[in-house]
Design an enzyme around this catalytic site. Structure first.
Site, PDB file in Angstrom:
ATOM      1  CB  CYS A 129      -0.952  -0.001   1.183  1.00 40.67           C
ATOM      2  SG  CYS A 129      -1.939  -1.506   1.307  1.00 40.67           S
ATOM      3  CG  HIS A 186      -3.172   3.343   2.413  1.00 44.02           C
ATOM      4  ND1 HIS A 186      -3.819   2.981   1.256  1.00 44.02           N
ATOM      5  CD2 HIS A 186      -3.095   2.211   3.176  1.00 44.02           C
ATOM      6  CE1 HIS A 186      -4.119   1.682   1.313  1.00 44.02           C
ATOM      7  NE2 HIS A 186      -3.689   1.209   2.460  1.00 44.02           N
ATOM      8  CG  ASN A 225      -6.551  -1.156   1.676  1.00 42.36           C
ATOM      9  OD1 ASN A 225      -5.883  -0.725   0.735  1.00 42.36           O
ATOM     10  ND2 ASN A 225      -5.981  -1.646   2.766  1.00 42.36           N
TER      11      ASN A 225
END
Length: 310
Positions: free
Chosen positions: A112, A235, A265
C-alpha cells in the site's frame, strides 16, 4: 530542478459490491463494517480485466492531463502486489500497450506504500536531470488474492488504478520533502500466502503510529508547520487510522481526503485515486501544500509534502 505532478488519471471498475451484498454471502453486517473501517462499498474488476488493463486506462488519462505523448516518457514505474503474472512486469506491459518506446520500465513491490515509493523514486530521476517524464502508476486487483470466506479481510479490499506523470515544475512547486521507511520484522503481520493474511490489531497499531509520525516528519523536513497544510491524502485503509493522522496534524475534517467509503482499500492505488477525486472536486488548488502518506505490507511506509501546481 523541482519534480512535481504534471498530470493525473484514474480508473475504477464499474461493478460495485456493497456491504449489503457481502451480508448475503458471509457472516458480517453493514454496521459492523462501517463502524470499524468506514467502508460502505468497493469496486471489483470482472474476470476479463487484469491489473495491467486497469493501469493502462489510468495512465492514458494521466498522459492526456499532462499534455504529453507516451513517446515522451523516459521511465514507467508501476506499484503493485497483484501483477498479471510474475513477469514480464506490469510496467513492461504498459510500455508496450501505451507505445512508450524509449521508456525503461519496472514494477515496485511495497504494497500500500507503493505509490509513495514510486513518486519518490521518480523525483530522483527528474531532479538529477537523468529523465524528464516519469509515469508512476498504483494499481491493484486485490479481489484475486482476497479470501472471500474470511470475513475479517474480505470486507476491506477493492480494485482500481491511479496514475501520475512526474516531471519538472516551476520554482517553489512540486515535491518539497519525503520520507521512506521499512520494518521487515513486521512482515509477518501482513502478507500473501495464497490469499492476503493480516493481523489486524498489529497492523492497526503500526499504522496509527507511523502515519502520524511520517506526516509530521515531512513537514519538518520541508521547513513547514502544521498550519501550512492545506490538505491531507492518507492511504485509504481504515477511517480510524486516517483520522489518527488527521488529528496528529490538527486538521479539520474537510481538509482530509476520504474515499475509503466508496472504494475500500485499493492498496497502491488508493492515494492516486483519492488525489484525482479531490482535484476534480476542486478541493486541491494551485499552490496548496498537500501531505500524502501511506503504509503497507513489508512493513513499509512513505510520505511526501508537495506544493501543488506545475
Amino acid at each position: 530542478m523541482n519534480a512535481g505532478i504534471i498530470g493525473i488519471g484514474r480508473y475504477t471498475p464499474e461493478k460495485i459490491v456493497t456491504n449489503a451484498d457481502l451480508e448475503k454471502v458471509m457472516d458480517t453486517s453493514d454496521e459492523w463494517i462501517r463502524t470499524r473501517t468506514g467502508i460502505e462499498e468497493r469496486r471489483i474488476a470482472d474476470d476479463s480485466m487484469d491489473t495491467s488493463q486497469m493501469g493502462i486506462l489510468a495512465a492514458e488519462k494521466a498522459l492526456e492531463d499532462a499534455g504529453i505523448a507516451a513517446e515522451d516518457l523516459d521511465l514507467i514505474l508501476v506499484a503493485t502486489v497483484t501483477p498479471d503474472q510474475p513477469f514480464p512486469s506490469v510496467a513492461c506491459m504498459l510500455q508496450e500497450k501505451l507505445g512508450a518506446k524509449k521508456a525503461a520500465a519496472m514494477d515496485i513491490s511495497a504494497a500500500c506504500a507503493g505509490f509513495m515509493y514510486g513518486m519518490i523514486t521518480a523525483k530522483q530521476f527528474i531532479e538529477t536531470g537523468a529523465y524528464k517524464h516519469v509515469l508512476v502508476v498504483g494499481v491493484e486487483k486485490l479481489s484475486k488474492i482476497t479470501d472471500w470466506n474470511d470475513r475479517n479481510t474480505a470486507v476491506l479490499f477493492g480494485d482500481g488504478a491511479g496514475a501520475a506523470i512526474i516531471g519538472p515544475v516551476s520554482d517553489g512547486k512540486g515535491i518539497l520533502s519525503f520520507e521512506l521507511g521499512a520494518d521487515g520484522t513486521g512482515g509477518k503481520h501482513l502478507y500473501q500466502d495464497e490469499y492476503i493474511i493480516m493481523n489486524g490489531r498489529e497492523v492497526f497499531k503500526f499504522a496509527v503510529r507511523q502515519m502520524g509520525e511520517s506526516s509530521v516528519n515531512v513537514l519538518e523536513k520541508a521547513g513547514l508547520s502544521k498550519e501550512d497544510v492545506d490538505f491531507l491524502i492518507p492511504h485509504q485503509a481504515n477511517i480510524r487510522i486516517m483520522e489518527a493522522a488527521r488529528e496528529r496534524l490538527d486538521l479539520p475534517v474537510e481538509k482530509m481526503s476520504k474515499t475509503v467509503h466508496k472504494y475500500g482499500n485499493t492498496s497502491a492505488a488508493s492515494i492516486p485515486i483519492s488525489l484525482v477525486e479531490e482535484v476534480e472536486a476542486g478541493k486541491i488548488k494551485d499552490g496548496d501544500v498537500i501531505v500524502m502518506v501511506g503504509f503497507g505490507g513489508g512493513l513499509t511506509w512513505g510520505a511526501i509534502a508537495i506544493r501543488w501546481g506545475r
